[in-house]
Design a protein around this motif. Structure first.
Motif, PDB file in Angstrom:
ATOM      1  N   PHE A   1      -4.121  13.521   0.582  1.00  0.00           N
ATOM      2  CA  PHE A   1      -2.906  12.712   0.504  1.00  0.00           C
ATOM      3  C   PHE A   1      -3.168  11.469  -0.346  1.00  0.00           C
ATOM      4  CE2 PHE A   1      -2.661  15.206   4.318  1.00  0.00           C
ATOM      5  CZ  PHE A   1      -1.330  15.586   4.411  1.00  0.00           C
ATOM      6  N   ALA A   2      -2.217  11.145  -1.196  1.00  0.00           N
ATOM      7  CA  ALA A   2      -2.288   9.936  -2.010  1.00  0.00           C
ATOM      8  C   ALA A   2      -1.439   8.856  -1.358  1.00  0.00           C
ATOM      9  CB  ALA A   2      -1.794  10.214  -3.425  1.00  0.00           C
ATOM     10  N   LEU A   3      -2.077   7.760  -0.999  1.00  0.00           N
ATOM     11  CA  LEU A   3      -1.391   6.624  -0.377  1.00  0.00           C
ATOM     12  C   LEU A   3      -1.297   5.507  -1.408  1.00  0.00           C
ATOM     13  CD1 LEU A   3      -0.267   5.189   2.192  1.00  0.00           C
ATOM     14  CD2 LEU A   3      -2.623   4.442   2.638  1.00  0.00           C
ATOM     15  N   ASP A   4      -0.059   5.128  -1.763  1.00  0.00           N
ATOM     16  CA  ASP A   4       0.184   4.048  -2.725  1.00  0.00           C
ATOM     17  C   ASP A   4       0.910   2.922  -2.014  1.00  0.00           C
ATOM     18  OD1 ASP A   4      -0.471   4.915  -5.676  1.00  0.00           O
ATOM     19  OD2 ASP A   4       0.393   6.682  -4.705  1.00  0.00           O
ATOM     20  N   ALA A   5       0.280   1.750  -1.953  1.00  0.00           N
ATOM     21  CA  ALA A   5       0.867   0.602  -1.254  1.00  0.00           C
ATOM     22  C   ALA A   5       1.157  -0.517  -2.234  1.00  0.00           C
ATOM     23  CB  ALA A   5      -0.083   0.103  -0.173  1.00  0.00           C
ATOM     24  N   ALA A   6       2.316  -1.164  -2.023  1.00  0.00           N
ATOM     25  CA  ALA A   6       2.706  -2.322  -2.837  1.00  0.00           C
ATOM     26  C   ALA A   6       3.801  -3.080  -2.107  1.00  0.00           C
ATOM     27  CB  ALA A   6       3.194  -1.885  -4.217  1.00  0.00           C
ATOM     28  N   ASP A   7       3.733  -4.405  -2.134  1.00  0.00           N
ATOM     29  CA  ASP A   7       4.779  -5.262  -1.574  1.00  0.00           C
ATOM     30  C   ASP A   7       5.054  -4.977  -0.091  1.00  0.00           C
ATOM     31  OD1 ASP A   7       5.151  -6.415  -4.130  1.00  0.00           O
ATOM     32  OD2 ASP A   7       6.514  -4.782  -4.690  1.00  0.00           O
ATOM     33  N   GLY A   8       4.010  -4.627   0.654  1.00  0.00           N
ATOM     34  CA  GLY A   8       4.153  -4.443   2.091  1.00  0.00           C
ATOM     35  C   GLY A   8       4.653  -3.088   2.528  1.00  0.00           C
TER      36      GLY A   8
END
Length: 402
Positions: free
Chosen positions: A331-338
């Protein structure tokens, strides 16, 4: 072949016979009396596993009950069913029926949009092999009431105690929510849960008192007293407060029972400050044990739904889930701005983790470095640090039994 389906009302007798014998075998299979079934065992939904083409009134091979909870995780509310009363009669054991029922339960949870599942295990290793793992520890303090006298001295005559009954539960809700907000997996209690579980005891219902100041409830406790006149124990089942003053007032209430009980036992989160407040902490025994267990229902949905720190990060995670195939993969987890997205990926993973350890990381019970040290997370230092920033440790305390 087998079929997983609701247990119909017409066959509730067999459900309670299975559960009664599973958890109280010394009494033998119980006789079913609907008037003796506590309301808490009627909440949620009963499920059973049945033989192929079994008629509606057939006896199930095994049963369980689901409670449709919402819990708080990282500052937001998430659907988190509680799994309970898993039971099968001796004649249907060791044939894999419970395993099939648990898998079907997870499928139902997923269809309902659940992100996590919680349970109280009869044996931890049994549920670990199906992807659940410990989500918090709990502490029990035991002492002579005199050891709590410091609390009475600290608050003096401030505030007043008031006896509370089941119908008063709404006055307690703000206190519970204030106290529970500090802990992940706290249940968002509804009126039925307050009435039929919080104010209910399997052997006796608890007594309740609130501590008020300026006509506002600031803390409360629920407790019972067991034993004979020479050796009574006051067992505090639940204690919630909005600030230090209210906490001291509740401890003082326990001290005020020094003429009636010889021992006070208090259940509390493992991070409780009681020993730090007590002037003689050596007079208070503290035992810490593992508590309930948590599982991720759907990895992609759960990780995408969480709140995150205000950082940008991308981590590709290989999740091992031998029990349900929708969680087993990369799984690719992309986090940005909360916030974040999470989806299956055809890529080399930056980290490898089993689904049970991922649940602990997601809810905040264990950090990425702790899981890496324990051999549950395989990642390089940079990835471990990134996961630690994305999933910082946070207090977790599921206090409700079910």
């Amino acid at each position: 072949m087998v079929e997983y389906r609701p247990v119909p009302d017409a066959t509730q007798a067999i459900f309670h016979e299975y559960v009664g014998y599973a958890f109280n075998p010394e009494d033998g299979p119980p006789e079913y009396d609907p008037d003796d079934v506590p309301d808490v065992m009627k909440l949620g939904g009963a499920r059973g596993l049945y033989g192929d083409d079994a008629p509606p009134d057939a006896d199930p091979l095994c049963v369980c009950r689901h409670y449709w909870f919402d819990t708080q995780v990282r500052g937001a509310v998430h659907p988190t069913p509680g799994l309970s009363m898993v039971a099968s009669p001796p004649e249907h054991r060791r044939d894999g029926h419970v395993r099939r029922m648990l898998a079907a339960s997870l499928e139902e949870y997923r269809e309902r949009g659940a992100r996590f599942s919680v349970l109280w295990p009869f044996r931890y290793r049994f549920y670990r092999r199906y992807g659940w793992d410990t989500c918090n520890q709990r502490a029990t303090y035991e002492c002579d009431p005199e050891a709590l006298s410091f609390a009475a001295n600290a608050i003096g005559d401030a505030g007043a105690y008031r006896k509370i009954e089941t119908d008063d539960y709404e006055r307690l809700v703000p206190v519970y929510e204030s106290h529970a907000a500090d802990y992940a997996l706290s249940i968002d209690r509804d009126a039925d849960w307050w009435r039929h579980r919080i104010f209910f005891g399997w052997e006796k219902d608890p007594f309740g008192y609130a501590w008020e100041r300026d006509d506002e409830v600031r803390g409360y406790l629920l407790y019972d007293i067991d034993g004979d006149w020479s050796d009574r124990t006051m067992r505090v089942r639940e204690l919630a407060f909005v600030d230090r003053e209210a906490y001291l007032a509740l401890l003082a209430f326990c001290y005020n029972h020094d003429s009636q009980v010889s021992t006070v036992k208090l259940g509390a989160p493992a991070d409780s400050s009681l020993l730090d407040l007590a002037p003689d902490p050596d007079e208070i025994d503290r035992e810490v044990e593992t508590g309930p267990m948590v599982r991720i229902v759907d990895v992609a949905d759960a990780l995408a739904s969480l709140s995150y720190p205000e950082i940008d990060a991308r981590v590709t995670i290989a999740v091992e889930d031998e029990f349900v195939d929708w969680n087993d993969g990369v799984f690719a987890l992309d986090a940005a701005d909360g916030a974040a997205t999470c989806r299956r990926a055809d890529a080399d993973p930056d980290a490898r983790i089993d689904v049970a350890a991922l649940a602990q990381l997601a809810v905040g019970y264990r950090s990425a470095p702790a899981l890496e040290w324990a051999g549950r997370l395989d990642a390089d230092a940079e990835t471990t640090a990134a996961l630690d920033r994305l999933f910082p440790e946070t207090p977790v305390y599921l206090r409700d039994g079910f």
